[in-house]
Design a protein around this motif. Structure first.
Motif, PDB file in Angstrom:
ATOM      1  N   LYS A 115     -23.456 -18.860 -65.801  1.00 59.63           N
ATOM      2  CA  LYS A 115     -24.400 -18.459 -66.849  1.00 59.63           C
ATOM      3  C   LYS A 115     -25.744 -18.051 -66.242  1.00 59.63           C
ATOM      4  O   LYS A 115     -26.355 -17.064 -66.681  1.00 59.63           O
ATOM      5  CB  LYS A 115     -24.576 -19.585 -67.864  1.00 59.63           C
ATOM      6  CG  LYS A 115     -23.391 -19.744 -68.810  1.00 59.63           C
ATOM      7  CD  LYS A 115     -23.655 -20.818 -69.863  1.00 59.63           C
ATOM      8  CE  LYS A 115     -22.506 -20.924 -70.846  1.00 59.63           C
ATOM      9  NZ  LYS A 115     -22.436 -19.782 -71.781  1.00 59.63           N
ATOM     10  N   ARG A 116     -26.209 -18.787 -65.255  1.00 59.94           N
ATOM     11  CA  ARG A 116     -27.492 -18.435 -64.631  1.00 59.94           C
ATOM     12  C   ARG A 116     -27.412 -17.063 -63.963  1.00 59.94           C
ATOM     13  O   ARG A 116     -28.357 -16.268 -64.039  1.00 59.94           O
ATOM     14  CB  ARG A 116     -27.882 -19.501 -63.612  1.00 59.94           C
ATOM     15  CG  ARG A 116     -28.257 -20.823 -64.250  1.00 59.94           C
ATOM     16  CD  ARG A 116     -28.771 -21.812 -63.238  1.00 59.94           C
ATOM     17  NE  ARG A 116     -30.035 -21.354 -62.649  1.00 59.94           N
ATOM     18  CZ  ARG A 116     -30.776 -22.081 -61.817  1.00 59.94           C
ATOM     19  NH1 ARG A 116     -30.377 -23.302 -61.492  1.00 59.94           N
ATOM     20  NH2 ARG A 116     -31.888 -21.615 -61.322  1.00 59.94           N
ATOM     21  N   GLU A 117     -26.294 -16.779 -63.306  1.00 54.17           N
ATOM     22  CA  GLU A 117     -26.129 -15.476 -62.665  1.00 54.17           C
ATOM     23  C   GLU A 117     -26.122 -14.353 -63.695  1.00 54.17           C
ATOM     24  O   GLU A 117     -26.770 -13.308 -63.502  1.00 54.17           O
ATOM     25  CB  GLU A 117     -24.817 -15.461 -61.865  1.00 54.17           C
ATOM     26  CG  GLU A 117     -24.555 -14.135 -61.163  1.00 54.17           C
ATOM     27  CD  GLU A 117     -23.193 -14.105 -60.482  1.00 54.17           C
ATOM     28  OE1 GLU A 117     -22.769 -13.006 -60.078  1.00 54.17           O
ATOM     29  OE2 GLU A 117     -22.555 -15.169 -60.381  1.00 54.17           O
ATOM     30  N   VAL A 118     -25.420 -14.558 -64.814  1.00 49.93           N
ATOM     31  CA  VAL A 118     -25.342 -13.530 -65.851  1.00 49.93           C
ATOM     32  C   VAL A 118     -26.716 -13.295 -66.480  1.00 49.93           C
ATOM     33  O   VAL A 118     -27.138 -12.152 -66.703  1.00 49.93           O
ATOM     34  CB  VAL A 118     -24.303 -13.927 -66.926  1.00 49.93           C
ATOM     35  CG1 VAL A 118     -24.394 -12.998 -68.135  1.00 49.93           C
ATOM     36  CG2 VAL A 118     -22.893 -13.905 -66.346  1.00 49.93           C
ATOM     37  N   VAL A 119     -27.430 -14.381 -66.756  1.00 48.11           N
ATOM     38  CA  VAL A 119     -28.757 -14.260 -67.374  1.00 48.11           C
ATOM     39  C   VAL A 119     -29.716 -13.519 -66.444  1.00 48.11           C
ATOM     40  O   VAL A 119     -30.534 -12.696 -66.888  1.00 48.11           O
ATOM     41  CB  VAL A 119     -29.285 -15.663 -67.748  1.00 48.11           C
ATOM     42  CG1 VAL A 119     -30.777 -15.614 -68.043  1.00 48.11           C
ATOM     43  CG2 VAL A 119     -28.532 -16.201 -68.963  1.00 48.11           C
ATOM     44  N   ALA A 120     -29.629 -13.771 -65.152  1.00 56.79           N
ATOM     45  CA  ALA A 120     -30.481 -13.048 -64.196  1.00 56.79           C
ATOM     46  C   ALA A 120     -30.182 -11.557 -64.223  1.00 56.79           C
ATOM     47  O   ALA A 120     -31.096 -10.719 -64.167  1.00 56.79           O
ATOM     48  CB  ALA A 120     -30.278 -13.619 -62.790  1.00 56.79           C
ATOM     49  N   ARG A 121     -28.913 -11.201 -64.311  1.00 54.02           N
ATOM     50  CA  ARG A 121     -28.542  -9.787 -64.387  1.00 54.02           C
ATOM     51  C   ARG A 121     -29.023  -9.158 -65.701  1.00 54.02           C
ATOM     52  O   ARG A 121     -29.426  -7.993 -65.727  1.00 54.02           O
ATOM     53  CB  ARG A 121     -27.023  -9.631 -64.269  1.00 54.02           C
ATOM     54  CG  ARG A 121     -26.462  -9.910 -62.874  1.00 54.02           C
ATOM     55  CD  ARG A 121     -24.993  -9.525 -62.817  1.00 54.02           C
ATOM     56  NE  ARG A 121     -24.827  -8.088 -62.992  1.00 54.02           N
ATOM     57  CZ  ARG A 121     -23.681  -7.504 -63.337  1.00 54.02           C
ATOM     58  NH1 ARG A 121     -22.606  -8.243 -63.581  1.00 54.02           N
ATOM     59  NH2 ARG A 121     -23.612  -6.185 -63.463  1.00 54.02           N
ATOM     60  N   ILE A 122     -28.965  -9.912 -66.779  1.00 53.15           N
ATOM     61  CA  ILE A 122     -29.432  -9.401 -68.069  1.00 53.15           C
ATOM     62  C   ILE A 122     -30.918  -9.055 -67.978  1.00 53.15           C
ATOM     63  O   ILE A 122     -31.364  -8.004 -68.463  1.00 53.15           O
ATOM     64  CB  ILE A 122     -29.185 -10.431 -69.188  1.00 53.15           C
ATOM     65  CG1 ILE A 122     -27.693 -10.576 -69.472  1.00 53.15           C
ATOM     66  CG2 ILE A 122     -29.927 -10.026 -70.477  1.00 53.15           C
ATOM     67  CD1 ILE A 122     -27.350 -11.719 -70.420  1.00 53.15           C
ATOM     68  N   GLU A 123     -31.695  -9.950 -67.358  1.00 54.43           N
ATOM     69  CA  GLU A 123     -33.137  -9.712 -67.284  1.00 54.43           C
ATOM     70  C   GLU A 123     -33.444  -8.391 -66.594  1.00 54.43           C
ATOM     71  O   GLU A 123     -34.406  -7.700 -66.948  1.00 54.43           O
ATOM     72  CB  GLU A 123     -33.828 -10.857 -66.538  1.00 54.43           C
ATOM     73  CG  GLU A 123     -35.342 -10.653 -66.476  1.00 54.43           C
ATOM     74  CD  GLU A 123     -36.060 -11.805 -65.794  1.00 54.43           C
ATOM     75  OE1 GLU A 123     -37.269 -11.962 -66.055  1.00 54.43           O
ATOM     76  OE2 GLU A 123     -35.426 -12.538 -65.011  1.00 54.43           O
ATOM     77  N   ALA A 124     -32.615  -8.007 -65.654  1.00 51.24           N
ATOM     78  CA  ALA A 124     -32.883  -6.789 -64.871  1.00 51.24           C
ATOM     79  C   ALA A 124     -32.718  -5.517 -65.696  1.00 51.24           C
ATOM     80  O   ALA A 124     -33.272  -4.475 -65.318  1.00 51.24           O
ATOM     81  CB  ALA A 124     -31.954  -6.756 -63.658  1.00 51.24           C
ATOM     82  N   VAL A 125     -31.981  -5.583 -66.821  1.00 52.33           N
ATOM     83  CA  VAL A 125     -31.719  -4.347 -67.576  1.00 52.33           C
ATOM     84  C   VAL A 125     -32.200  -4.392 -69.030  1.00 52.33           C
ATOM     85  O   VAL A 125     -32.313  -3.336 -69.660  1.00 52.33           O
ATOM     86  CB  VAL A 125     -30.213  -4.008 -67.584  1.00 52.33           C
ATOM     87  CG1 VAL A 125     -29.709  -3.747 -66.180  1.00 52.33           C
ATOM     88  CG2 VAL A 125     -29.399  -5.091 -68.265  1.00 52.33           C
TER      89      VAL A 125
END
Length: 806
Positions: A115-125
């Motif tokens: 979940k932390r990895e996915v949320v970090a990717r979301i923030e980028a876009v």
């Protein structure tokens, strides 16, 4: 600022993610559903010569998730066509689509690192101001969002949907470490109005509110069951409707959820709740060994065909054999009985029933008392940790698990001081705020006026606070307690909704139509005509809107040859329906749940229908050997066939066949949207997503129509297709009979239905008054009442609840 949500993205197409996407599509949102691309080929893909780079392969996982949602039972979509609103993709090729989303829902596996990895990717876009929520059943938001920017965290929250999200109404809304209040407000409004959810705000604590209390109190039930020697059947008999809980009770619920899922939740919860003193009371439970053995054998519950119950085909019919918790063998059902439970079940008032059963010194009373005391003690102990007030805790348990009362309402029913004394005697922890409450002279956690809750005890301020009613919720029970009942008989009431709007409420068993309901309908129309009312709502807040006519009365009358009485009853209903339809003041019907037979006919004869999204409407009379005779056939001709025939050279057969199949196959819509597709709802009728708002919206519709200068419609002319179309329908009936898909009596019913729908066997199509179809309906209905096989069907249905195909 205001937040406008037009497009939503859901990341994760597993059971929850795909189901959330489906319900978003139900609400009309455009949705992007993404999941990871696979890392290996299937044998089928290899046989086709595909590679991991092929689009069909890269979207395989997300496509499979969407297909599961399309095939889900019960249905995830209102109508299959709603799936067109979902655009699938994968998290590598289509990640940039998140730039278009106004709301991004992360619904990947319950793994903090993932979940932390996915949320970090979301923030980028994500675009500025886009809201991001994590759908988690208990992982800490502060850890999921760790390391993200302040702007991201201002728009980050948790939305814990309960599964399946279309049907279970609770969403726990959890603020993140820095969520802006206006973001939470926007999410709550959207969840309530657009998605029809009941929203509870929870704190960022393990398992939040409902699962936290539900898990630990459920673990206590399991341990207590084995240690005290109760059986699976006994526990489910005591943990269901007797105490205001669903029929799934305890062990049936575990079978429904899946033992593997329950075990996973249990392991996660025990690890996350080491600080909780109540955990020690459920540790080392012998139920853990029982469930481990069951999981090892693959007895996972309903999805495996066996769990705590096993479906067995016996000479007497289908049975569900319970598991013996000592021998791990299935045994024939015994249906436990207790004299105290029999007496309690005769008490309609749940609070009275709870007080009675908890006071009994028998085996049933002891179980209920101990289980409820643990549940109440734990709910009070964790309340300040998990929620801002007791109202949130009560609502979470009621809305998440379909309990009639929350823990603090239950505590008031049993007596706070008495319950605390029992809890202390057992050595269980009692919340300090509860001790302070009693020491200050408190007696009930809620304040009541005429049986209505008007205030609650605030454990933070150590004082009562006013409970403000939701502006969109009308509760008929509360209006009645305020003296707003104008007239009442055993089957129906006439209630003042305020602002000049009447409400006709049914309150028979299953809200079945009977002479008293029709008598009250007569009185309602008289008062609406002669007095200064602007209009009326026909609605109620029972389990279902209306299960149809009282079949018992019809069966007795038919068996005794009282055909004149049946004729008079049908004429009276037809007259009332036509009066409603052409009344000079607006009458709005508000169906929900089962809306069958005569209930569907009532719903269709208002000026408008304001229907709950979960309205299961259908004309089902053929199931008991009859056809609709309260205007149902006429209405389907008016709604489906007649508009089509306004077009020159239109072919009536497809429309007639559609009506014939809808009525002849007793089709019941699985949603209000499907009801519209079948012709039961018109384009002018409204669908309300949140059932709590239904009466409020129906009242608003009455006022809107009245203020707009409502005028009843002109008397309709309907298309009677005549002999040629009748012949076509008869051929279809004959073919079905010859192929042995239907019986001789089914064919007879089909012939009569075809005759009615074609307006008789006149040689040419013609336009006729509505009364022409009503007369044909009534004649066919009376004729079928005289058929011995129809009478057999009626009595078989009354005795078994099942349809007889004789």
């Amino acid at each position: 600022m205001g937040y406008t949500i037009r497009r939503v993205a859901v990341i994760g197409a597993g059971t929850m993610g795909a189901a959330i996407a489906a319900h978003l599509a139900n609400a009309g949102f455009a949705v992007d559903l993404l999941d990871i691309p696979p890392k290996s080929l299937t044998p089928e893909e290899e046989a086709k010569g595909l590679t991991l780079d092929h689009p069909e392969v890269r979207n395989r996982i997300v496509r499979a998730g969407l297909e599961r949602a399309k095939k889900a039972k019960p249905a995830a979509f209102f109508v299959e066509d709603r799936a067109r609103l979902i655009r699938i993709g994968n998290t590598e090729d289509h990640w940039d689509r998140l730039r278009e989303a106004d709301w991004i829902i992360e619904a990947v596996v319950e793994d903090l690192a993932v979940k932390r990895e996915v949320v970090a990717r979301i923030e980028a876009v994500r675009k500025p101001e886009a809201i991001v929520t994590t759908n988690t059943s208990g992982l800490p938001l502060r850890e999921i969002g760790a390391g993200r920017s302040p702007e991201f965290l201002a728009h980050f929250a948790g939305t814990h949907f309960f599964n399946p999200p279309r049907y279970l109404k609770l969403v726990e809304l959890i603020p993140g470490p820095a969520t802006k209040p206006e973001v939470l407000d926007a999410l709550e409004r959207l969840l309530e109005l657009r998605l029809g959810k009941r929203v509870v705000r929870a704190k960022d604590t393990p398992n939040f509110i409902a699962n936290r209390i539900g898990f630990l109190s459920g673990a206590f039930v399991g341990k207590y069951t084995i240690e005290q020697g109760y059986t699976v059947e006994e526990v489910d008999a005591l943990m269901g409707p007797l105490i205001g809980r669903p029929k799934t009770a305890h062990f049936r619920l575990l079978d429904l959820v899946g033992l593997d899922v329950a075990a996973y939740v249990g392991q996660h919860s025990m690890a996350a709740l080491r600080h909780d003193p109540f955990v020690a009371l459920v540790q080392d439970s012998p139920m853990n060994q029982v469930m481990a053995a069951m999981i090892e054998r693959g007895w996972l519950g309903n999805k495996a065909g066996q769990g705590f119950y096993k479906k067995v085909e016996a000479p007497e019919g289908t049975q569900y054999w319970p598991l013996n918790l000592q021998t791990l063998e299935y045994e024939p059902p015994k249906k436990p009985r207790w004299e105290s439970v029999g007496k309690a079940l005769k008490m309609e008032d749940l609070r009275e029933r709870l007080r009675f059963i908890a006071a009994q010194e028998d085996r049933a009373g002891g179980f209920v008392r101990d289980v409820l005391d643990f549940y109440l003690a734990y709910a009070a102990y964790v309340a300040p940790e998990v929620a801002d007030d007791i109202v949130a805790v009560d609502n979470a348990m009621k809305w998440g698990f379909n309990y009639e009362l929350g823990p603090f309402e239950t505590w008031d029913a049993l007596g706070v001081a008495e319950t605390v004394a029992r809890i202390e005697a057992r050595g269980w922890p009692v919340a300090e705020w509860v001790k302070d409450f009693l020491a200050a002279g408190g007696r009930t956690f809620y304040q009541y006026e005429n049986g209505r809750i008007v205030g609650y005890y605030d454990f933070r301020e150590r004082a009562y606070r006013r409970l403000e009613p939701h502006p969109r919720v009308i509760v008929l029970r509360e209006l009645k307690s305020e003296g707003r009942v104008l007239e009442r008989n055993p089957s129906a009431s006439l209630i003042d909704l305020g602002d000049g709007v009447l409400c006709l409420e049914f309150h028979t068993k299953a809200n079945a139509l009977d002479p008293d309901i029709f008598a009250m309908m007569e009185r309602a129309l008289e008062r609406l005509d002669r007095e200064d009312w602007v209009g009326m709502v026909i609605g109620n807040q029972g389990e279902h809107f209306c299960a149809g006519a009282n079949v018992f009365v019809i069966g007795v009358s038919a068996q005794q040859g009282m055909f004149e009485a049946i004729d008079q009853g049908v004429r009276a209903m037809q007259r009332l329906m036509m009066t409603m339809r052409y009344f000079h003041k607006p009458i709005v019907t508000a169906p929900f749940g089962m809306t069958l037979g005569g209930g569907a006919e009532v719903a269709m004869h208002g000026a408008r229908m304001v229907a709950s999204a979960e309205t299961y409407i259908g004309l089902v009379e053929v199931g008991v050997g009859l056809i609709p005779a309260g205007g149902g056939c006429k209405e389907m001709i008016r709604r489906v066939l007649t508009p089509a025939m306004q077009t020159e050279n239109a072919d009536p057969l497809p429309f007639l066949r559609r009506i014939f199949e809808t009525i002849g196959m007793a089709k019941v819509a699985t949603s209000a949207e499907e009801g519209r597709a079948l012709g039961f709802l018109s384009e002018a009728d409204r669908i309300v997503m949140n059932p709590d708002f239904l009466l409020h919206e129906a009242k608003r519709e009455v006022l809107h129509l009245a203020e707009s200068g409502y005028r009843p419609p002109l008397k309709a002319k309907l298309y009677a297709a005549g002999r040629d179309l009748l012949a076509a329908l008869r051929i279809g009936v004959w073919q079905m009979r010859e192929a042995r898909y239907i019986s001789e009596h089914d064919a007879k019913i089909g012939e009569k239905l075809a005759y009615v729908l074609c307006g008789g066997d006149h040689p040419e199509p013609m336009w006729v008054d509505e009364e022409h179809f009503l007369d044909l309906e009534r004649e066919a209905f009376l004729s079928l009442c005289g058929e011995p096989k129809t009478q057999e069907r009626i009595w078989h249905f009354l005795q078994t609840g099942k349809i007889l195909r004789n």
